[in-house]
Design an enzyme around this catalytic site. Structure first.
Site, short mmCIF file in Angstrom:
data_model
loop_
_atom_site.label_atom_id
_atom_site.label_comp_id
_atom_site.label_asym_id
_atom_site.label_seq_id
_atom_site.Cartn_x
_atom_site.Cartn_y
_atom_site.Cartn_z
N SER A 220 0.86 -1.17 0.00
CA SER A 220 0.00 0.00 0.00
C SER A 220 0.90 1.22 0.00
O SER A 220 2.08 1.13 0.35
CB SER A 220 -0.87 -0.01 1.27
OG SER A 220 -1.45 1.25 1.51
N TYR B 96 -2.22 -1.63 10.65
CA TYR B 96 -2.15 -1.79 9.20
C TYR B 96 -0.83 -1.24 8.66
O TYR B 96 -0.12 -1.89 7.88
CB TYR B 96 -3.33 -1.06 8.56
CG TYR B 96 -3.41 -1.19 7.05
CD1 TYR B 96 -4.05 -2.26 6.46
CD2 TYR B 96 -2.84 -0.23 6.22
CE1 TYR B 96 -4.13 -2.38 5.07
CE2 TYR B 96 -2.90 -0.33 4.85
CZ TYR B 96 -3.55 -1.41 4.27
OH TYR B 96 -3.60 -1.52 2.90
#
Length: 254
Positions: free
Chosen positions: A136, A149
């Protein structure tokens, strides 16, 4: 592009980026192994004529069993591994449930390590392999309320680079794809979570949080990520390894 002699294992392939990858690799002729924990993944596999392998990646023994099942289904060698499975929860760090933190690290960092550990030896023996970690833009930058995350995705970047150096002499490349916000069910859930956490309307989450720092003001489509993964898996992608590929709409250009 043809991958007719290759087998690919894609985790989290029941929806979003994983499903788009499964569809793209099937079109390229690869033998696709669809992993997920959701019933929808069986439908994805059936539509593609692919094998469905169910496993809970939050369980380390289940991850090991998944790798063994994939090797059996592939005749002893998985050529391409796409570590895609993941999920998000949004909390201030002091309110982050420890059990949720541990589960997120297991699913998004430890499970990819395990699958690489178990599947890499056959790739090295064949002197060809592709490992693609779906990271990401939060693998290289941070945003509030996503400590687990972002920690997992930063760790995945370190894993990518390290294994790339170890595997390169054996014809195995290892790369990370780092997209900005992709139009997926996880992102749809985030919109509501961010709106509640920040006390702003959902429309403002998209405009201010997701697209505010981006130069290109739109969400990414799952197919766009899948096509890039397909290129990295090709022979032409063989010169690329150990890299973080920023499909981030210009987020990190600032």
């Amino acid at each position: 592009m043809s991958l007719e002699d290759k087998t690919v294992l894609i985790t989290g392939a029941g929806s979003g980026i994983g499903r788009a990858c499964a569809q793209a690799f099937a079109r390229a002729g690869a033998r696709v192994l669809v992993h997920d924990i959701t019933p929808e993944a069986q439908q994805v596999a059936d539509a593609l004529g692919a094998a469905f392998l169910r496993a809970d990646l939050s369980d380390q023994e289940a991850v090991k069993s998944l790798a063994q099942a994939a090797l059996r289904a592939a005749g002893g060698r998985v050529d391409i591994l796409i570590n895609n499975a993941g999920f998000q929860q949004i909390h201030p760090v002091e309110e982050f449930p420890e059990a949720t933190w541990n589960k997120m690290i297991q699913v998004m960092l430890t499970a990819p390590f395990q699958l690489i550990k178990y599947l890499l030896p056959a790739m090295k023996a064949n002197r060809w392999g592709r490992i693609i970690n779906i990271s990401s833009l939060h693998g290289v930058v941070a945003s509030p309320f996503k400590s687990a995350y972002i920690s997992a995705k930063h760790g995945l970047m370190g894993l990518t680079k390290t294994v790339a150096l170890e595997a390169a002499p054996f014809g195995v490349t290892v790369n990370a794809i780092c997209p900005a916000y992709v139009r997926t069910p996880i992102v749809d859930q985030q919109i509501a979570d961010q709106a509640r956490t920040l006390n702003i309307p959902e429309s403002a989450v998209i405009e201010q949080v997701m697209l505010g720092p981006a130069a290109i003001k739109r969400l990414i489509e799952p197919d766009e990520v899948a096509e890039f993964a397909l290129y990295l898996a090709s022979d032409k992608g063989g010169i690329i390894t150990g890299a973080a590929h920023m499909l981030d709409l210009g987020w990190t250009a600032r």
